[in-house]
Design an enzyme around this catalytic site. Structure first.
Site, PDB file in Angstrom:
ATOM      1  N   HIS A 133       3.078  15.557   1.749  1.00 25.20           N
ATOM      2  CA  HIS A 133       2.459  14.774   2.760  1.00 25.20           C
ATOM      3  C   HIS A 133       1.836  13.579   2.380  1.00 25.20           C
ATOM      4  CE1 HIS A 133      -0.209  12.781   6.224  1.00 25.20           C
ATOM      5  NE2 HIS A 133       0.558  13.311   6.885  1.00 25.20           N
ATOM      6  N   HIS A 157       3.588   7.513  13.275  1.00 23.73           N
ATOM      7  CA  HIS A 157       4.326   9.742  13.455  1.00 23.73           C
ATOM      8  C   HIS A 157       4.332   9.568  14.702  1.00 23.73           C
ATOM      9  CE1 HIS A 157       0.751   9.619  10.394  1.00 23.73           C
ATOM     10  NE2 HIS A 157       1.331  10.660   9.872  1.00 23.73           N
ATOM     11  N   ARG A 236      -0.644  -9.683   7.752  1.00 18.69           N
ATOM     12  CA  ARG A 236      -0.354  -8.193   7.448  1.00 18.69           C
ATOM     13  C   ARG A 236      -1.604  -7.416   7.284  1.00 18.69           C
ATOM     14  NH1 ARG A 236      -0.152  -4.298   5.985  1.00 18.69           N
ATOM     15  NH2 ARG A 236       0.811  -3.659   4.311  1.00 18.69           N
ATOM     16  N   CYS A 282       1.353 -12.157   0.383  1.00 19.87           N
ATOM     17  CA  CYS A 282       1.928 -10.674   0.295  1.00 19.87           C
ATOM     18  C   CYS A 282       2.406 -10.085  -0.825  1.00 19.87           C
ATOM     19  CB  CYS A 282       2.547 -10.306   1.228  1.00 19.87           C
ATOM     20  SG  CYS A 282       2.536  -8.559   1.245  1.00 19.87           S
ATOM     21  N   TYR A 419       0.470  -1.842  -4.733  1.00 19.40           N
ATOM     22  CA  TYR A 419      -0.119  -2.910  -5.386  1.00 19.40           C
ATOM     23  C   TYR A 419      -0.460  -3.155  -6.735  1.00 19.40           C
ATOM     24  CZ  TYR A 419      -0.503  -3.909  -0.428  1.00 19.40           C
ATOM     25  OH  TYR A 419      -0.653  -4.348   1.412  1.00 19.40           O
TER      26      TYR A 419
END
Lengths: 565, 565
Positions: A133, A157, A236, A282, A419
């Protein structure tokens, strides 16, 4: 400050990280594409064939982030799955399975005790799934309890057939009927959707994910004005939008070598007001173009995750000075920013920038309370956000709650494990996030905004092309080169609209316009744009040689496909 | 300060510029390659098919700069020319031509009066040639007199068959025998070679031109140490090396809004001494690789026109402060530097940098008097040079004589009409130097220094590769990616040796080492290096799309060819 409430449980082993295990057949079942999906989330981490990466968001199985295109994506994956049936049957009562009480489930709250969770009528032992996960620590928050409050937050989910199917593979029993009712009651009494108080958005914004909200400006209108209208400015978000009561708002400044300040908005406004025009972009902007080379993980930004605005606020360096910061103190290396947007464990969005940028009077780092002449709106960080001009959007923390002076970088997921750039051969099996520096200044980029891809043009025609270009670090754009014949001949954009800021404080973008000659005797053509910044850095040619597993720094030539008549 | 003496004449119309005329058949005769030559000079300007570019050096017909390879180049140009005969016959007496006295020649000293010059026995009316000559203003200095003292300075002309042949096309007569003798006597009494007092150089330096001296460090030894030994550091001179008597040396500081200072070396040393490790790189470094794509003009730098040294001196900002500079004065925009190296018109080498760089306490601009712990040597600028870290070598003015505070850029040839970038389709017919900014900060680059090109390797072998990488503007190198299979798989250099300077003051280079797997079943292979800097700017892939007529900013992937066994 948060208007929504989430039931939080005390969790053992929150920091547990599990690494190096092998991949999941359940996961592979739906991938159909080497485990890479479109439409994913920037903010999660996922697992393909090996290592697990910590995540503060666990957005995870990135394919199905946006409700709108879930079915299409599943269809693309060439699987014959009845989505409705999966959703309907997950958590349904299965006769003949053992019955467990919630008290029994509660005991299984750590890998040592096995990790059990419930979903509706189902009881699941997900211990073996934890290493698979993305963001094991977040998953462990649900250990010994229902996953439903967490799925309400990590909305990727919900109604996600991949996730539902996977969960059912770990089914060990049914939950006691009385406890099912009690859990349902508990969920109903909670504000079940933390995103329900998110603000309304402009209809024109292209939605890449709803929860958290991520939307971009359509390229067709992006460069209509030098200053991007606030309502059309890309959004964002990593978490639900906090609903901040400005009367009670206080910005905390604390940490190494400073006296603690707690500034109300009025106190912040007493610092000299500084205005800059700055582009925010972004780090994953233009990812869709990189993905076209080879699939990868992340939101489908088409090139509109960038905007240019006038920001006004206090200078960070003035506020730090007021807190008594000694910038010559060699121990002080980073300034952390924490948002008021928090996850279910109450941990905030966070990032940091180097002290050199923070304290540089020419660095123009703002604690901004105005955007385009108005107070910030909620999506853009009301009441205060950081503007770190020239630097990746991720460090421009919104809904700023705390500023912390430190000797180390922020340990935030987004600073440490997201990032960052890697070479094209680094995959999720081999990636080591500690080996790459957090993205700060952004590289030179450009995008063609007009005409639209696929536009029909005539061979031999002189075609007007326009778009934007930008470079981080305060570098201006000195040239945008254009070609319609694969680089045999280049023209130069004739008009470069940019502000008159002086190097190295050129924070705003450049709107450019130029002409190319459409080639004759072909059915399709490509127009390429290539920007050059004031350090004479130039965009790289192709995405294939800068491809990276997170699809960041996607700054290769923009290649616009046209249909030639 | 100059040890050599040049007979200077008063010249009318020194500033005359002639533009837009059409090209010269005489010139074309020897070009054989669209007028582009190997082995040229950075410092001159030349003419191919149209415009004329002003030059302070008039090095001109760039093909034949280096005596050593003149014949080879001529052979390459596919011309059947008897070089010795050309040299022997140029300026020889031609019976039957009209005789002129030097007094008569003297009258023809401007385009209005026709421009005549003499060379040995020959008298030439070169009026029609002026528009074709690179640096028309410099050529006009010889108007009405002998070209010989000028050719002694602009040594590219000497024994240059292209130039000699061209001159003879303009022959109009013979010089009076008595005057020929008198001219020869004059030349003999002058210190006829201004380069005769240049210092000796290390034998290992690869010479790209002797006069002015330009030599680079062989790649095979370039990265043997992090600090480049002074004797092996590349030399890029534009003029003869001045022989400065340090006892009489004074550095003048003057200009807009400052009080004039005249600082002796001892006075300069009273300012706080500041040390930095900084790489200096010629803007034309790695030009040879760009030229391999398509011919262009400039010295044949192979990748060794870069070095890394420890520099010590006064900070420019401290000296400017002492002169009373108000850095908030909006009128003040540029700081000019003038060298003590001068051309025959006594105009010095010059350059300028923006005030923002000059006054930034983090910009680290030095008035350096030490290199690697020793006083500067003559080739590197004794007694004082500017070190503008992160910025193209051309702005790091050596033998510094004057600092001028100004509202405009330096009008020096090298600032205005050289060391600028253009797109690949800009040629000498279309170039407009006013449209492109002077190169300051340099883009990210890398070079493979070991193994040597053509090395024999074995398919399947793991090959150790090493080299340097650097980026301007204080940006560090965060990664060097390597591939031996055209980008299908990449490895990352495992070792990056760099100093621990902090962003944005990372002025020194990075020595890197990594491994690639040599492909099997091939006869040749290429190893590519691709550096990424701390702004995540990356080298462009190929030279063809960054090609420019001056061969500057040549920072595409380094591609090392190997022979596979």
């Amino acid at each position: 400050m948060r208007s929504h409430s989430i039931v939080l449980r005390s969790v053992k082993n929150l920091k547990t990280r599990v690494t190096g295990l092998q991949g999941s057949a359940a996961f592979s079942k739906f991938s159909g594409n080497e485990g890479h999906y479109n439409g994913g989330e920037d903010n999660g981490e996922w697992k393909v064939r090996g290592a697990v990466f910590g995540s503060a968001l666990a957005a995870g199985f990135a394919a199905f982030a946006a409700d709108s295109n879930r079915r299409e994506l599943l269809a693309e994956a060439n699987t014959n799955v009845d989505v409705d049936k999966i959703i309907e049957t997950t958590g349904a009562r299965i006769e003949g399975l053992k019955e467990y009480s919630i008290a029994e489930v509660n005991k299984h709250d750590s890998p040592e005790n096995r990790v059990w969770v419930t979903y509706k009528n189902g009881v699941y032992d997900i211990t073996d799934f934890i290493p698979l996960h993305p963001g094991a620590d977040k998953l462990l928050m649900a250990a010994g309890s229902s996953v439903e409050p967490f799925w309400a937050m990590y909305a990727v989910h919900l109604n996600n057939p991949v996730i539902y199917s996977m969960l059912e593979k770990y089914r060990i029993g049914n939950l006691d009927m009385a406890d099912v009712a009690s859990q349902a009651e508990q969920m109903a009494s909670d504000s079940s959707d933390p995103y329900s108080t998110d603000p309304a958005r402009h209809k024109a914004i292209i939605i890449n994910s709803k929860k958290p909200f991520n939307g971009e400006t359509p390229l067709g209108i992006l460069t209509d004005s030098f200053i991007t209208p606030t309502d059309l400015f890309y959004v964002r978000n990593h978490l639900p939008v906090p609903d901040v009561d400005v009367k009670n708002y206080e910005l905390e400044v604390s940490g190494l070598g400073v006296k603690e300040l707690n500034l109300s908005i009025d106190e912040l406004k007493k610092f000299p007001k500084h205005k800059i025009v700055a582009t925010v972009q972004c780090a994953g902007n233009r990812r869709a173009e990189m993905r076209a080379t080879k699939n990868l993980k992340g939101l489908e930004w088409r090139g509109g995750a960038i905007g240019n605005a006038e920001w006004a606020g206090a200078k960070l360096c003035d506020v730090l000075k007021a807190a008594g910061l000694d910038e010559n103190d060699e121990k002080i290396r980073h300034i952390h920013f924490e948002g008021l947007d928090t996850d279910p464990a109450n941990s905030p969005y966070g990032a940091s920038i180097p002290i050199e940028k923070a304290t540089d009077p020419r660095g123009d780092v703002l604690l901004a309370y105005e955007m385009n002449g108005e107070p910030l709106n909620r999506d853009h960080g009301f009441p205060v956000r950081v503007i770190v001009p020239g630097v990746a959007g991720a460090r421009n923390v919104k809904w700023l709650g705390r500023i912390i002076v430190s000797d180390v970088e922020s340990d935030s997921h987004w600073q440490q494990n997201d990032y960052k750039g890697f070479n094209p051969s680094t995959d999720w099996d081999t990636v080591d996030f500690t080996k790459s520096p957090a993205i700060q200044d952004m590289p030179v980029t450009s995008s063609i905004c007009s005409p639209a891809p696929g536009t029909k043009v005539t061979g031999g025609q002189e075609l007007v092309v326009s778009g934007y270009a930008w470079s981080g670090g305060g570098r201006s754009i000195v040239r945008v080169d254009l070609t319609a014949d694969g680089g045999k001949t280049w023209t130069q954009a004739e008009s470069l609209e940019q502000d008159n800021a002086r190097h190295p404080r050129h924070w705003g973008w450049t709107i450019w316009k130029g002409k190319v000659q459409v080639p004759e005797g072909v059915e399709t053509a490509e127009v390429w744009s290539k920007a050059v910044d004031s350090s004479y850095n130039v965009q790289p040619e192709s995405f294939s040689n800068i491809w990276n597993l997170r699809g960041v720094l996607s700054n290769a030539y923009c290649r616009l496909k046209l249909s030639v008549q």
